[in-house]
Design a protein around this motif. Structure first.
Motif, PDB file in Angstrom:
ATOM      1  N   GLY A  28       0.831  -1.199  -0.054  1.00 30.14           N
ATOM      2  CA  GLY A  28      -0.050   0.048   0.096  1.00 30.14           C
ATOM      3  C   GLY A  28       0.700   1.205  -0.005  1.00 30.14           C
ATOM      4  O   GLY A  28       0.452   2.209  -0.720  1.00 30.14           O
ATOM      5  N   GLU A  31       2.662   1.523  -3.331  1.00 26.72           N
ATOM      6  CA  GLU A  31       1.570   1.486  -4.330  1.00 26.72           C
ATOM      7  C   GLU A  31       2.038   0.253  -5.445  1.00 26.72           C
ATOM      8  O   GLU A  31       2.156   0.633  -6.793  1.00 26.72           O
ATOM      9  CB  GLU A  31       1.464   2.616  -5.218  1.00 26.72           C
ATOM     10  CG  GLU A  31       1.180   3.779  -4.474  1.00 26.72           C
ATOM     11  CD  GLU A  31       1.013   5.177  -5.156  1.00 26.72           C
ATOM     12  OE1 GLU A  31       1.343   5.215  -6.392  1.00 26.72           O
ATOM     13  OE2 GLU A  31       0.363   6.269  -4.312  1.00 26.72           O
ATOM     14  N   ARG A  32       2.411  -0.728  -4.836  1.00 24.29           N
ATOM     15  CA  ARG A  32       2.871  -1.966  -5.721  1.00 24.29           C
ATOM     16  C   ARG A  32       1.921  -3.072  -5.247  1.00 24.29           C
ATOM     17  O   ARG A  32       1.218  -3.293  -4.184  1.00 24.29           O
ATOM     18  CB  ARG A  32       4.306  -2.354  -5.394  1.00 24.29           C
ATOM     19  CG  ARG A  32       4.891  -1.302  -5.763  1.00 24.29           C
ATOM     20  CD  ARG A  32       5.841  -1.569  -7.050  1.00 24.29           C
ATOM     21  NE  ARG A  32       6.629  -0.413  -7.525  1.00 24.29           N
ATOM     22  CZ  ARG A  32       7.823  -0.136  -7.422  1.00 24.29           C
ATOM     23  NH1 ARG A  32       8.379  -1.100  -6.564  1.00 24.29           N
ATOM     24  NH2 ARG A  32       8.406   0.833  -7.674  1.00 24.29           N
ATOM     25  N   GLY A  52      -4.095   2.030  -0.554  1.00 25.75           N
ATOM     26  CA  GLY A  52      -2.763   2.946  -0.189  1.00 25.75           C
ATOM     27  C   GLY A  52      -2.969   4.211   0.189  1.00 25.75           C
ATOM     28  O   GLY A  52      -2.324   4.699   1.144  1.00 25.75           O
ATOM     29  N   VAL A  53      -3.847   4.929  -0.563  1.00 23.71           N
ATOM     30  CA  VAL A  53      -3.917   6.272  -0.514  1.00 23.71           C
ATOM     31  C   VAL A  53      -4.913   6.684   1.100  1.00 23.71           C
ATOM     32  O   VAL A  53      -4.087   7.430   1.639  1.00 23.71           O
ATOM     33  CB  VAL A  53      -4.791   7.021  -1.408  1.00 23.71           C
ATOM     34  CG1 VAL A  53      -6.167   6.536  -1.688  1.00 23.71           C
ATOM     35  CG2 VAL A  53      -4.772   8.496  -1.321  1.00 23.71           C
TER      36      VAL A  53
END
Length: 80
Positions: A28, A31-32, A52-53
Motif C-alpha cells: 500500500g 503502490e505496488r 494505499g492512499v
C-alpha cells in the motif's frame, strides 16, 4: 497465513499472523501489488482493506499509528 509463489510454481510459507496485525502495508505504501498471498485459516477471520492512499492519509494524520507500523516493520525485518 502468508505464502509467496516461487519461480518453480511451489508456494513458500512466510509466516502466520495473529489477530490485530496488519498485512500488506508495504504494498500500500509503495503502490505496488503484494508479493505474497494471505489465506485465512479460521472461518471467523475478518479483515479490513484500506487502499494505499487511505493508509498514507491515516499515517499522516496519526503519527502514533505511523510509529507503531514502523516498529512492526522493523521487527519483521530483524527476524528475516
Amino acid at each position: 497465513m502468508d505464502e509467496r509463489a516461487e519461480p518453480d510454481g511451489t508456494s513458500k510459507f512466510i509466516r502466520t499472523y495473529a489477530a490485530g496485525e496488519h498485512i500488506g502495508e508495504l504494498a500500500g505504501l509503495r503502490e505496488r501489488p503484494r508479493a505474497a498471498t494471505v489465506t485465512a485459516q479460521d472461518d471467523g477471520a475478518r479483515g479490513l482493506v484500506v487502499p494505499g492512499v487511505g493508509l498514507r492519509d491515516i499515517l499522516r494524520e496519526r503519527p502514533d499509528a505511523a510509529m507503531v507500523m514502523l516498529a512492526t516493520l522493523a521487527e519483521r525485518v530483524s527476524r528475516q
